[in-house]
Design a protein around this motif. Sequence first.
Motif, PDB file in Angstrom:
ATOM      1  N   GLN A 208       1.954   3.397  10.929  1.00 18.56           N
ATOM      2  CA  GLN A 208       2.544   2.803  12.121  1.00 18.56           C
ATOM      3  C   GLN A 208       3.904   2.140  11.846  1.00 18.56           C
ATOM      4  OE1 GLN A 208      -0.278   0.275  13.998  1.00 18.56           O
ATOM      5  NE2 GLN A 208       0.912   0.089  15.858  1.00 18.56           N
ATOM      6  N   ASP A 209       4.847   2.373  12.741  1.00 21.17           N
ATOM      7  CA  ASP A 209       6.174   1.730  12.733  1.00 21.17           C
ATOM      8  C   ASP A 209       7.116   2.203  11.627  1.00 21.17           C
ATOM      9  OD1 ASP A 209       5.616   0.084  14.964  1.00 21.17           O
ATOM     10  OD2 ASP A 209       4.501  -1.281  13.656  1.00 21.17           O
ATOM     11  N   THR A 210       6.707   3.195  10.864  1.00 21.25           N
ATOM     12  CA  THR A 210       7.603   3.700   9.816  1.00 21.25           C
ATOM     13  C   THR A 210       8.498   4.794  10.416  1.00 21.25           C
ATOM     14  OG1 THR A 210       6.023   5.388   9.166  1.00 21.25           O
ATOM     15  CG2 THR A 210       5.916   3.274   7.993  1.00 21.25           C
TER      16      THR A 210
ATOM     17  N   ASP B 121      18.637   1.418  14.521  1.00 21.29           N
ATOM     18  CA  ASP B 121      17.824   0.566  15.373  1.00 21.29           C
ATOM     19  C   ASP B 121      17.424  -0.730  14.656  1.00 21.29           C
ATOM     20  OD1 ASP B 121      16.734   0.429  17.953  1.00 21.29           O
ATOM     21  OD2 ASP B 121      14.712   0.619  17.067  1.00 21.29           O
ATOM     22  N   ARG B 122      17.013  -0.611  13.408  1.00 20.20           N
ATOM     23  CA  ARG B 122      16.615  -1.803  12.643  1.00 20.20           C
ATOM     24  C   ARG B 122      17.805  -2.715  12.397  1.00 20.20           C
ATOM     25  NH1 ARG B 122      12.705   1.478   8.399  1.00 20.20           N
ATOM     26  NH2 ARG B 122      10.951   1.729   9.842  1.00 20.20           N
ATOM     27  N   LYS B 123      19.004  -2.097  12.288  1.00 20.25           N
ATOM     28  CA  LYS B 123      20.217  -2.888  12.039  1.00 20.25           C
ATOM     29  C   LYS B 123      20.525  -3.841  13.195  1.00 20.25           C
ATOM     30  CE  LYS B 123      23.080   0.204   9.279  1.00 20.25           C
ATOM     31  NZ  LYS B 123      24.287   1.013   9.444  1.00 20.25           N
TER      32      LYS B 123
ATOM     33  N   ILE C 224       5.177  11.292   5.603  1.00 17.98           N
ATOM     34  CA  ILE C 224       5.382  10.055   4.851  1.00 17.98           C
ATOM     35  C   ILE C 224       6.499  10.260   3.815  1.00 17.98           C
ATOM     36  CG2 ILE C 224       3.660  10.566   3.048  1.00 17.98           C
ATOM     37  CD1 ILE C 224       2.764   7.534   3.436  1.00 17.98           C
ATOM     38  N   ASP C 225       6.970   9.181   3.225  1.00 21.12           N
ATOM     39  CA  ASP C 225       8.034   9.250   2.217  1.00 21.12           C
ATOM     40  C   ASP C 225       7.554  10.024   0.977  1.00 21.12           C
ATOM     41  OD1 ASP C 225       8.149   7.011   4.016  1.00 21.12           O
ATOM     42  OD2 ASP C 225       9.859   6.262   2.903  1.00 21.12           O
ATOM     43  N   ASN C 226       8.511  10.718   0.319  1.00 21.90           N
ATOM     44  CA  ASN C 226       8.123  11.644  -0.746  1.00 21.90           C
ATOM     45  C   ASN C 226       7.413  11.017  -1.944  1.00 21.90           C
ATOM     46  OD1 ASN C 226      10.674  10.512  -1.238  1.00 21.90           O
ATOM     47  ND2 ASN C 226      11.257  12.109  -2.664  1.00 21.90           N
TER      48      ASN C 226
ATOM     49  N   ALA D 245       0.870  -1.183   0.000  1.00 22.90           N
ATOM     50  CA  ALA D 245       0.000   0.000   0.000  1.00 22.90           C
ATOM     51  C   ALA D 245       0.898   1.220   0.000  1.00 22.90           C
ATOM     52  CB  ALA D 245      -0.891  -0.006   1.236  1.00 22.90           C
ATOM     53  N   PHE D 246       1.980   1.123  -0.765  1.00 19.52           N
ATOM     54  CA  PHE D 246       3.028   2.133  -0.726  1.00 19.52           C
ATOM     55  C   PHE D 246       3.493   2.459  -2.146  1.00 19.52           C
ATOM     56  CE2 PHE D 246       7.398   3.449   0.744  1.00 19.52           C
ATOM     57  CZ  PHE D 246       7.012   4.350   1.713  1.00 19.52           C
ATOM     58  N   PRO D 247       2.565   3.011  -2.952  1.00 20.18           N
ATOM     59  CA  PRO D 247       2.937   3.323  -4.329  1.00 20.18           C
ATOM     60  C   PRO D 247       3.976   4.449  -4.384  1.00 20.18           C
ATOM     61  CG  PRO D 247       0.818   4.325  -3.778  1.00 20.18           C
ATOM     62  CD  PRO D 247       1.220   3.467  -2.610  1.00 20.18           C
TER      63      PRO D 247
END
Length: 266
Positions: free
Chosen positions: A157-159, A102-104, A202-204, A39-41
């Motif tokens: 959430q969580d992004t 953190d994800r690393k 949100i991302d561009n 859901a991230f076009p």
Amino acid sequence: MKKIISMILCVAMLIGCVAAFTACDSKDDNKLVMATNAAFPPYEFVDGDNGFAGIDVEIAQEIAKKLGKELEIADVEFGSIIGGVQSGKYDFGMAGMTVTEDRKKSVDFSDTYATAVQVVIVKEGSQYASFEDFYTGFDADGDPTGVKEGIKIGVQQDTTGDIYASDVPKKWGFGKDNVIQYKTGADAVQALLTDKVTAVIIDNEPAKSFVQVNEGLKILEGEYANEDYAICVQKDNTALLNDINKALKELKEDGTIDKIVAKYIK
Ligand code: GLN
């Protein structure tokens, strides 16, 4: 007595062997399972009858082809991708995923294949015309000291958008209490359209896609944060990580990635 014990041992061993064999067998070596949130076009989305589409989906297909495997896509919540990769449920995660320290700690990241920035979407005609407008004042360092009354920020959430927005005003966040988390970016945008939130972070590229298909929205000028996208794999799965990096390098060098990106980002 001895005979009985050794017979029982034999049977137990046999059961163990069969169990081990079936466990091994259930993992299909010909498949490469990618976890994403479609859901991230333009990175990943469901394209009507055609199934999954997007930049990540097409790059992943090319990687799978190079590895001689069949790509299978698991469409899950963004927040469960890393856990699923960590446990080995999915081979890799690819979801416009930003590399963070953190994800690393939980997964390993491939070389990056795209850069992104976090942006702010507001309604056209919004009283908020810049990032500064959301805050009550600024300290000697020029950092915000407080958030204006009634401001609610919608995020997926969580992004990373969620992580930045939930931070303290001093770090250009809004505080957890002023942030509303949604399952997808599209849900956050719906909340903006119906005035449940003041803005969406949100991302561009997804922001551009959402603004394009929904009337009455605009992206504020400026960049909230710069980021790198990469593919994540289970920690210490160096074999797969090396294969992915090699494939990515080839796909970058022969222009395949540029071609895929150009197809989705005009
Ligand atoms: N780039 C953001 C992140 O990694 C958002 C990714 C997404 O929503 N698919 O957190």
